[in-house]
Design an enzyme around this catalytic site. Sequence first.
Site, PDB file in Angstrom:
ATOM      1  CG  ASP A 130      13.527   7.817   2.527  1.00  0.00           C
ATOM      2  OD1 ASP A 130      13.292   9.049   2.456  1.00  0.00           O
ATOM      3  OD2 ASP A 130      12.836   6.943   1.983  1.00  0.00           O
ATOM      4  CB  CYS A 131      19.472   5.806   4.808  1.00  0.00           C
ATOM      5  SG  CYS A 131      19.877   5.686   3.058  1.00  0.00           S
TER       6      CYS A 131
END
Lengths: 500, 128
Positions: A130-131
């Site tokens: 996600d990051c």
Amino acid sequence: MSEKTIQDINAKIADGSVHVVTAEEMPGIVAELGADGAVREVDIVTTGTFGAMCSSGAFLNLGHSDPPIKMQKVWFNDVEAYTGLAAIDAYMGATQLSETRGMEYGGGHVIEDLVAGRSVDIHATAYGTDCYPRKLLDTTVTIDDINQATMFNPRNGYQKYNVATNCSERTLYTYMGTLLPDRGNATYSAAGVLSPLYNDPTYQTIGVGSRIFLSGAQGYITGQGTQHDPTNNFATIMVQGDMKQMDPKYVRGATFHGYGTSLYVGIGIPIPILNADIARATAITDADITTNVLDYGVARRARPVLRQVTYEELKSGMIDINGKEVTTSPMSSFHDARAIAGELKEWIQKGKFYPTLPVENLPNTGVVFKPMKQMGEQPSVADVMAQRVTTIRQGLTVEDAARAITEGNFNHLPVVSDEDKLVGIITAWDIAKAVAKSKRDKLDDIMTRNVVTADASEPVDTAARKLELHNISAMPVVNKHSKVVGIITSDDISKLVARR
Amino acid sequence: MKFILHATTEITSKPLIAEVILETGTLLNIDRADVKSSGGEVVIDVDQDRYDIVTAAFKKRGVTITPLEQPIIKDDDECVNCGACISVCPTGVISFNDDWTVQMEIARCVQCGACVTMCPQGALMVGK
């Protein structure tokens, strides 16, 4: 007794009155003035070494891409670097090989290319988070495009090193270079009289935080090197320095034929002459430094020591090894070691470099260089060989051999003399060839005389390498009287590996 | 003076070198010989004053001759003067100068290539 402090010396550097000499000049000065006189006369002795140091590498921080990536794997010019760190940090090791060019190009060459300002292709892959959503990255950079490029070497600057020669019958390709058969040559390393650690062998001025010359930059010792072994004068240092400040002349990727890649690193340590003990130590000469000549023909941890030599003998270009005059050559550059000691001397004289005392000295005692703890017994040839071997007498016919092989259902038939000594070997293939050419009489005409053999006590791994190197599938196992005591085949070894 | 003989397979079976020695009455030193299915390559050393006579005799027999002017080439930008090459050279071509730079006495080189393999810096090349 004369003494001075590092502050005294650094004040003299600041006002331009410092007196610096190289470790080659020091023996003469101590001989003339004595150790006390030398302390009054000389403030700093510079040392130098320039050679292959395999335990070297670089931390590289590439900066973030957009969208960002957490590199799971990364290659620089097809050489893989370690990425088990934060997103865009990587460690490039000097001995990592190119996946496309093999031994011709490796981590050491990537580091050289970066320091020389050449562009390097980067390819990275990732699993995506996600990051850090990005999964693939391809770019080309020079050292100016990336954030930190920090050389960080876990083991450099060996105080001294062994001399390598080869008593076997085969040319060996090692990290000490090509070693010709039957003591055909001998190679050595380290700078002798200029060796940084040998000029302060109790490490009174060397340790964590010592400022040093590192490949043309001002770097630091960060601690004892791996395998640090002061007891045997095999001390080592861990060092780091900024690659952006380095001189490409002293950062050189290297290939040792048949072994792999490495990096030539230049190190110079300034020894502040604080007292007479230190002055005396820096008066060491090549004649005072002794090292062992080892037989690299024995591929075991404990290689046989053939003799001791001094660096003076080694540098004469010829040494005697068991009655043979053997040509020596260094693997490290004394010419460049001298240049480094000279360059460091000039830096200090010009006020560009101030030596430091360590915040913690290198350990001088109580460090043991341990062998590896290995689990389980290492199988030897005796454990896997067949003890019942059919042999055939020299002088018999091809037909006799064919009969023995078919009756016994095996492929290799050792040929022995009347005294039971191994004189040759016959394979089923040899017999097929002989029959095809209608050479059916004497075995002597078709047998292989130069037989590759194994010893019952040798590890299975070295026996396996012999089979591979000679491209054969079996070897008779002989005792010291050349009597056949067994036979080991590649099948025996495969079965052992399957059991593991 | 050294030169390389290049002989095709058609003529490698003939005793060429012996013929030339007998015809010219010259002592030849064979430094290196390499005969393969594709032909033969031999490095020969001969006194300077006999060079023309001997090479002419070989040429007459269909052999191609290349003088060995620069048998080994050293790239000084790559060389770090370590001297690793010194101990693998069979004819003692390479040694240190007093200042520990590497020097080569190329007249003795037989182009075996051992130093090329040994050089960690890839600074050496066999000349053509």
